[in-house]
Design an enzyme around this catalytic site. Structure first.
Site, PDB file in Angstrom:
ATOM      1  N   TYR A  69     -30.327  11.882   7.052  1.00  0.00           N
ATOM      2  CA  TYR A  69     -30.449  11.735   5.604  1.00  0.00           C
ATOM      3  C   TYR A  69     -31.671  12.457   5.034  1.00  0.00           C
ATOM      4  O   TYR A  69     -31.892  12.437   3.827  1.00  0.00           O
ATOM      5  CB  TYR A  69     -30.551  10.251   5.238  1.00  0.00           C
ATOM      6  CG  TYR A  69     -29.224   9.523   5.253  1.00  0.00           C
ATOM      7  CD1 TYR A  69     -28.520   9.329   6.435  1.00  0.00           C
ATOM      8  CD2 TYR A  69     -28.681   9.013   4.080  1.00  0.00           C
ATOM      9  CE1 TYR A  69     -27.314   8.655   6.453  1.00  0.00           C
ATOM     10  CE2 TYR A  69     -27.474   8.337   4.083  1.00  0.00           C
ATOM     11  CZ  TYR A  69     -26.797   8.160   5.267  1.00  0.00           C
ATOM     12  OH  TYR A  69     -25.598   7.482   5.270  1.00  0.00           O
ATOM     13  N   ASP A  87     -20.926   4.735  20.264  1.00  0.00           N
ATOM     14  CA  ASP A  87     -19.462   4.569  20.369  1.00  0.00           C
ATOM     15  C   ASP A  87     -19.125   3.264  21.089  1.00  0.00           C
ATOM     16  O   ASP A  87     -18.267   2.488  20.653  1.00  0.00           O
ATOM     17  CB  ASP A  87     -18.813   5.790  21.046  1.00  0.00           C
ATOM     18  CG  ASP A  87     -19.530   6.262  22.302  1.00  0.00           C
ATOM     19  OD1 ASP A  87     -20.614   5.733  22.616  1.00  0.00           O
ATOM     20  OD2 ASP A  87     -18.991   7.161  22.981  1.00  0.00           O
ATOM     21  N   ASP A 147     -21.071  -1.122   7.692  1.00  0.00           N
ATOM     22  CA  ASP A 147     -19.779  -1.327   7.028  1.00  0.00           C
ATOM     23  C   ASP A 147     -18.856  -2.109   7.963  1.00  0.00           C
ATOM     24  O   ASP A 147     -18.128  -3.004   7.543  1.00  0.00           O
ATOM     25  CB  ASP A 147     -19.125   0.012   6.648  1.00  0.00           C
ATOM     26  CG  ASP A 147     -19.378   0.406   5.193  1.00  0.00           C
ATOM     27  OD1 ASP A 147     -20.436   0.000   4.652  1.00  0.00           O
ATOM     28  OD2 ASP A 147     -18.542   1.106   4.591  1.00  0.00           O
ATOM     29  N   ASP A 165     -25.700   3.161   8.814  1.00  0.00           N
ATOM     30  CA  ASP A 165     -24.742   3.146   7.698  1.00  0.00           C
ATOM     31  C   ASP A 165     -23.363   2.745   8.210  1.00  0.00           C
ATOM     32  O   ASP A 165     -22.691   1.884   7.641  1.00  0.00           O
ATOM     33  CB  ASP A 165     -24.708   4.545   7.059  1.00  0.00           C
ATOM     34  CG  ASP A 165     -23.736   4.606   5.894  1.00  0.00           C
ATOM     35  OD1 ASP A 165     -23.734   3.668   5.077  1.00  0.00           O
ATOM     36  OD2 ASP A 165     -22.975   5.591   5.804  1.00  0.00           O
ATOM     37  N   LYS A 216     -27.171   7.952  20.401  1.00  0.00           N
ATOM     38  CA  LYS A 216     -26.202   8.815  21.089  1.00  0.00           C
ATOM     39  C   LYS A 216     -26.994   9.754  21.986  1.00  0.00           C
ATOM     40  O   LYS A 216     -26.847  10.984  21.947  1.00  0.00           O
ATOM     41  CB  LYS A 216     -25.355   9.555  20.035  1.00  0.00           C
ATOM     42  CG  LYS A 216     -24.171  10.299  20.576  1.00  0.00           C
ATOM     43  CD  LYS A 216     -23.079   9.420  21.198  1.00  0.00           C
ATOM     44  CE  LYS A 216     -22.052  10.296  21.885  1.00  0.00           C
ATOM     45  NZ  LYS A 216     -21.075   9.519  22.672  1.00  0.00           N
TER      46      LYS A 216
HETATM   47  C1  IPM Z   1     -25.002   2.807   1.759  1.00  0.00           C
HETATM   48  C2  IPM Z   1     -24.274   3.992   1.175  1.00  0.00           C
HETATM   49  C3  IPM Z   1     -25.199   5.180   0.991  1.00  0.00           C
HETATM   50  C4  IPM Z   1     -25.725   5.542   2.359  1.00  0.00           C
HETATM   51  C5  IPM Z   1     -24.574   6.401   0.308  1.00  0.00           C
HETATM   52  C6  IPM Z   1     -24.030   6.058  -1.048  1.00  0.00           C
HETATM   53  C7  IPM Z   1     -25.510   7.558   0.222  1.00  0.00           C
HETATM   54  O1  IPM Z   1     -23.156   4.306   1.950  1.00  0.00           O
HETATM   55  O2  IPM Z   1     -25.997   2.371   1.171  1.00  0.00           O
HETATM   56  O3  IPM Z   1     -24.568   2.287   2.796  1.00  0.00           O
HETATM   57  O4  IPM Z   1     -25.072   6.264   3.112  1.00  0.00           O
HETATM   58  O5  IPM Z   1     -26.818   5.081   2.699  1.00  0.00           O
HETATM   59 MN    MN Z   2     -22.746   2.834   3.504  1.00  0.00          MN
END
Ligand code: IPM
Ligand code: MN
Ligand code: NAD
Length: 351
Positions: free
Chosen positions: A135, A219, A247, A243, A186
């Protein structure tokens, strides 16, 4: 007295922030003096003025506010994500918010998509490095639009950056009486950053003999998260893997509608946001789940030194789940506003 800068942002960010602010008002009315100002940074402002988030405003947040709360940013009218990157990554990087704190705590067994898992099986916390890695924005594009086009995106890993997030994870584990920290990377394929993460992890771990230091390649970690999530207590990783992991962690706990987070630099003005994005197709329809944003208020207050509100809000959400008073994404019927109102009423009763 906590003073908060609130950025509703785009899409459902606006819908869920309205409810989070209602909850802030309910908290203020039940004993905690809390004030906030709203800022209209987001796609509309960017499209109308070209302004994303000026550096002077970031300095204003840093100097005059205790925290920043953001709903979400991202809008299909800005396909290159310029404003969202400037706002979200701008705040994370320029305020040096190196700890992305993303708890994955299952509040009720019924929410877990895995078979035969109880609440205690999914109770881990992810610490995502939040200021470097892929990032960092280093790289470039060459010969754009030609058949010889080249795109380079470099992962930046500094000893200081890697060490401070790893150390924070061990400190957190020790503070919470936990027994294990898992680092995921990784390093079998990414030799150089892998070498730095591995060495730093085990060097720091040696200072915490009371805590087990454990490692999975990313992985395999994702597979293990589905297979045996009960083995995880604290997971620490780089920006990109964090990230992705969070999720999936959110889904193990009932989905993005419930996942709360903090972007923290201990002792400094930090940024709090639900993990989800602006889900444009649901914007303004009173269907978005505001519970992630509301639980984020709990994390924000906890970080600011008012720890009693987070468990109180979690308890309310637990009761809502048990009684079926939840939004549509969780199988219920409550709209966005009704969900916020429900939480506020419960706070007024029990608060
Ligand atoms: C998160 C989001 C952000 C990230 C995006 C919107 C840049 O997915 O906060 O998880 O990847 O950090
Ligand atoms: Mn995210
Ligand atoms: P998203 O999180 O916005 O939505 C993905 C899906 O998850 C939605 O379609 C919806 O089904 C569900 N969902 C998410 N939040 C929900 C909620 N509160 N209530 C009910 N359902 C919910 O992710 P995306 O579709 O990949 O991204 C949309 C935009 O948001 C993009 O521009 C993306 O870059 C941006 N984004 C911003 C942030 C942020 O500001 N922190 C985080 C992630 C994505």
């Amino acid at each position: 007295m906590p003073h908060i800068a609130v950025i509703p942002g785009d899409g459902i960010g606006v819908d869920v922030t309205r409810e989070a602010v209602k909850v802030m008002a309910a908290v203020r009315d039940s004993r905690l003096p809390l004030t906030w100002d709203e800022f209209d940074y987001g796609a509309d402002k960017y499209l109308a003025t070209g302004i994303t988030l000026p550096d002077e405003e970031i300095a204003n947040f840093r100097d005059n506010y205790d925290a920043v709360f953001i709903g979400a940013v991202g809008d299909p009218r800005v396909p290159d994500m310029t404003h969202a990157r400037d706002i979200l990554l701008g705040l994370r990087f320029k305020l040096d918010l190196y700890v992305n704190y993303r708890p994955c705590h299952l509040l009720d067994a019924s929410l877990c998509p895995l078979k035969n898992k109880s609440i205690t099986d999914v109770q881990f916390t992810v610490f995502r490095e939040n200021t470097e890695g892929l990032y960092a924005g280093t790289g470039g594009i060459l010969k754009k639009g030609t058949p010889d086009e080249v795109a380079i995106q470099t992962s930046v890993n500094t000893r200081k950056g890697v060490e401070r997030i790893i150390r924070y994870s061990f400190e957190f584990a020790r503070h919470k009486g936990l027994t294990k920290v898992t680092m995921t990377d990784k390093s079998n394929a990414m030799r150089f950053e892998g070498d730095l993460w591995q060495r730093t992890f085990y060097e720091v771990a040696a200072e915490y003999p009371d805590i087990e230091a454990n490692h999975w390649f990313i992985d395999a970690l994702l597979m293990q998260m589905v297979k045996r999530p009960e083995q995880f207590e604290v997971i620490v990783t780089c920006n990109m893997f964090g990230d992705i992991v969070t999720d999936m962690g959110a889904q193990l706990c009932g989905g993005l509608g419930l996942a709360a987070s903090g972007n923290i630099h201990p002792g400094r003005t930090s940024l709090f946001e639900p993990v989800h994005g602006s889900a444009p197709k649901y914007a303004g329809k009173d269907v978005a789940n505001p519970l992630a944003a509301i639980l984020t208020v709990g994390i924000m207050l906890e970080t600011l030194g008012y720890p009693e509100w987070n468990p109180k809000l979690e308890d309310i959400v637990r009761q809502m789940i048990r009684s079926g008073n939840v939004p549509k994404d969780m199988g219920g019927k409550l709209g966005t506003a009704a969900t916020g109102d429900f939480v506020c009423r419960a706070l007024q009763f029990g608060g």
